[in-house]
Design an enzyme around this catalytic site. Structure first.
Site, PDB file in Angstrom:
ATOM      1  N   ASN A  94      14.956  16.531 -17.618  1.00 28.02           N
ATOM      2  CA  ASN A  94      15.114  17.911 -17.131  1.00 28.02           C
ATOM      3  C   ASN A  94      14.716  17.924 -15.661  1.00 28.02           C
ATOM      4  O   ASN A  94      14.316  16.904 -15.108  1.00 28.02           O
ATOM      5  CB  ASN A  94      14.279  18.919 -17.946  1.00 28.02           C
ATOM      6  CG  ASN A  94      12.860  18.467 -18.238  1.00 28.02           C
ATOM      7  OD1 ASN A  94      12.494  18.220 -19.380  1.00 28.02           O
ATOM      8  ND2 ASN A  94      12.068  18.312 -17.189  1.00 28.02           N
ATOM      9  N   SER A 103       4.440  13.865 -24.900  1.00 29.17           N
ATOM     10  CA  SER A 103       4.227  13.823 -23.457  1.00 29.17           C
ATOM     11  C   SER A 103       2.810  13.366 -23.175  1.00 29.17           C
ATOM     12  O   SER A 103       1.911  13.496 -24.028  1.00 29.17           O
ATOM     13  CB  SER A 103       4.440  15.216 -22.845  1.00 29.17           C
ATOM     14  OG  SER A 103       5.748  15.665 -23.107  1.00 29.17           O
ATOM     15  N   LYS A 132       8.356   7.211 -24.088  1.00 27.11           N
ATOM     16  CA  LYS A 132       8.089   8.445 -24.841  1.00 27.11           C
ATOM     17  C   LYS A 132       9.227   8.812 -25.777  1.00 27.11           C
ATOM     18  O   LYS A 132      10.378   8.851 -25.377  1.00 27.11           O
ATOM     19  CB  LYS A 132       7.862   9.573 -23.833  1.00 27.11           C
ATOM     20  CG  LYS A 132       7.919  10.974 -24.418  1.00 27.11           C
ATOM     21  CD  LYS A 132       7.517  12.003 -23.389  1.00 27.11           C
ATOM     22  CE  LYS A 132       8.392  13.243 -23.466  1.00 27.11           C
ATOM     23  NZ  LYS A 132       7.970  14.293 -22.542  1.00 27.11           N
TER      24      LYS A 132
END
Lengths: 483, 483
Positions: free
Chosen positions: A308, A200, A175
């Protein structure tokens, strides 16, 4: 109704109608045609830097492999404490190198974090401290209307661009999330090869790209995505020539929607999420096996991290908060580095490290000088990793939409009252001033950020408030960090 | 405009105006005069039960002391793992008795939890599975408009009413939160004495009551509230006569706003929250000292718990979620029981126990039969605590606004997709069906509820879904649980 009044009402009505039509046309124009501009002088300066790098001759530094997972939690690996998920291959990377217990991503969400990793700068520098989405989706329309950046600016320098200039062979699988129109595809930003998704795997109608072309239309086979990314990575390693290579493996999973091959479903004690992570781990094993087969283990530095913290599922370890939050759980991620023979094995380290460190670290390992015209927020970990020198003096900033909301530089962390409550609506009470904030957290006695210790440590509170204010002033004056 | 059209427009306008006025009047009437009704037959049956209890003669069971804290987290005590807060007196209670690592409150919010503790029944039974607020506040207007219960129904039986009937001397200090108008004050629901607040210390304009009268108007001195509650509790113990007593100490803290005496500010590594908890702990120490001075340690069973998980500050231990959530962090609370000589010391236990167990446990310890006309959801822990018999077969329900959203009966917990995202807006995605849910969590391998293991354990998923559905049917047919 008197004729005079009628005339006034008619005129007012027509005026309003005209204004509304103008607004609609303007919005439509922005939505259809808005595109950001590049600064030609900066682009020229960047090219001069890349030319200078190229003029130094073909590089002799290590191969570089970066595994970046999407929404993988800090507590999701065997080596980081999971009791449910087995990740023997990632655990082996940790055992053969260094695992950082205070590893951060550059941002608590995807695009920001990836912009940071690629440039060595916090995403506020590239105006990308937000989340891009697929064209035609509501968030994308919002970005266009707001005039927000929708791709990595051309004047930013990616790690791939530097290494390509220095003679590295470069490839990306997975990605991208740094722009979906030219000139911002991976193959326009330093990667000679790319196989993967622009966004995404839950945004718009995901399609699989190879270099500049779509090779699989929506709906794509998400269950085999990890395996296909891995196939591409292994093939790239197997065909690698005499010159060093940079391989960026940016897996789409474990971002939702979760998919795994049929034979893996129901095999992990971590449920479907665990199945997906164990499939990712198997892929990592195939890539490291390929490195071993080629005999380049000792010539290859491998980084492992996540963009994250975890979102709906996944473990944030002992941290509070999840993806989007400026609590630790938003940015605390797995952080592993391996380079057999150069980095001592079995290290569990407590230094503060962050995704933006990869860029300057790799440049130092490769002997390439950093770009002179811009702030690099990241710090090189080369000395720490290979020579055991002390880690860099560190300040970790936690931004949301380009504004620093928290800061940590050691034991203490200050979280501003005005945080965006993406992940925690109780923050509204803080944002509205019901709670006292800002909050000072002592991450040694209180790793889950449960207690504001401002009263106990007023000097630390004042010191970190000063840092936060100074940083805000710097960003206001020179957000892009030009020198 | 033609005269005919004007007449129609005028008639339509007047009709709308009339309807709006009627709606305003109706709403105003509801807001001003709405009050719930009691079922006379049930009230008579309750009185017959209490008369029968009284007819058995003065009780000889133990004194009962219940400490209930407000929004105290499961991880906020020294004995539950806090590295920041010192609670030597609560730790001593744990060391001298049993600490339950799987202790729950009856609800993830104040009123519901207190209704459960007082009645031995989940708050859905008393129609109080929500949060009461002070008269004139917006939430209170909402409850009136919705026709929701605003006090504990008269036909419910409180622990204080039973023990008073059995001859115990009863006293309460602290927050009530089960109704602010007659007949629902503490002194109307079984407590001979009461000193404290009707609502939370952040609702409306808090005033301090003694029995049926206000003794301190707004703004009250919140910094000394814990000490004054403790003074009252100690005085009650010191004047206790030959007959047994029931003392309910329902501290207002550490609910926000946080206040502590000046000399304590800045003394805890848990910050102001820690100062507040350490002040509470000191108060607990003064009460247990008073018990020791009176020589009644061996005649007194002491319970310690919290009404729900932590809110803004406070530690949920290793659990996910906080107050309001049906994740574990919403309802997992400290749970200590001490009775020297009858309960073995230094026990750390893993049975599932919950606040509604206090009512049946105390009744069994006091030799009082349970009320025959209603379901008691709680289970007596008397055998487990005093004779070492196995704990009761257990199902823990997690309700929000009267609807069961999750169920746990051992290793596994099922969380419905349709949870109310008070505490976690990411639940909106679940509520909207974006995520797959319901989620099955394995609390042994995954105490922080990170992984849906439905695929791995489909039989457990089906079994718990069946339980949840059966419970929903039962509640639909007989929510009050009358026999």
């Amino acid at each position: 109704v008197a004729p005079g009044r009628r005339r006034i009402a008619k005129a007012a009505g027509l005026t309003l109608l005209g204004l509304a039509a103008a607004a609609v046309l303007l919005a439509g124009w922005r939505i259809a045609f808005y595109s950001q501009h590049d600064d030609d002088a900066r682009v020229a300066r960047k090219q001069a830097y890349l030319d200078a790098v190229a003029a130094r001759g073909r590089g002799t530094g290590p191969n570089v492999v970066v595994f970046l997972f999407d929404d993988l939690g800090a507590g999701d690996l065997g080596c980081t404490g999971s009791r449910a998920i087995r990740t023997p291959h990632l655990d082996r990377i940790a055992a053969e190198g260094a695992r950082f217990r205070n590893g951060y991503s550059a941002s608590p969400y995807c695009t920001g974090s990836r912009a940071g990793l690629m440039t060595g700068r916090y995403p506020v520098r590239s105006g990308l401290d937000h989340v891009l989405s697929a064209p035609g989706t509501l968030p994308d329309v919002g970005l266009r209307l707001g005039g927000m950046n929708r791709r990595l600016p051309a004047e930013e320098i990616t790690l791939a661009e530097v290494l390509a200039a220095a003679g590295w062979d470069t490839a990306m699988v997975g990605k991208w999330h740094l722009g979906d129109y030219s000139p911002s595809l991976p193959t326009e930003r330093g990667f000679a090869h790319w196989f993967g998704l622009l966004h995404s795997n839950d945004q718009g109608k995901p399609r699989v790209w190879r270099d500049g072309s779509v090779v699989e239309e929506h709906p794509i086979d998400q269950a085999t995505l990890t395996r296909r990314y891995t196939d591409e990575a292994v093939a790239f390693i197997e065909q690698a020539r005499a010159r060093p290579f940079f391989l960026y493996v940016a897996h789409s999973h474990p971002h939702v929607p979760l998919h795994a091959p049929a034979e893996r479903l129901g095999t992990s004690e971590g449920g479907l999420y665990g199945d997906v992570v164990e499939e990712l781990d198997a892929g990592v094993g195939r890539v490291t096996d390929a490195l071993a087969r080629r005999g380049v283990d000792g010539d290859t530095v491998v980084f492992v991290s996540s963009d994250n913290g975890p979102w709906f599922q996944g473990s944030a370890g002992e941290s509070r908060g999840r993806k989007h939050d400026v609590f630790e759980g938003g940015m605390r991620v797995p952080f592993l580095v391996r380079w057999p023979g150069r980095i001592a094995p079995n290290q569990v380290r407590d230094e503060l490290v962050i995704g933006i460190d990869v860029f300057p670290t790799v440049l130092e390992l490769a002997g390439i000088p950093p770009p002179p015209d811009r702030v690099l927020d990241g710090a090189s970990l080369a000395g720490l990793l290979t020579r055991g020198t002390p880690g860099p003096e560190r300040v970790i900033w936690f931004h949301q939409l380009g504004i620093a909301r928290a800061v940590r530089d050691g034991r203490f962390k200050l979280q501003d009252r005005r945080v965006i409550p993406y992940g925690n609506p109780q923050n509204w009470r803080w944002a509205l001033g019901v709670e006292q904030g800002p909050y000072l957290f002592d991450l040694v006695t209180d790793p889950a950020e449960s207690y504001d210790v401002s009263l106990r440590h007023p000097a630390e509170r004042r010191r970190l408030e000063g840092l936060l204010q100074a940083h805000a002033r710097e960003l206001a004056e020179n957000p892009r960090g030009w020198k």
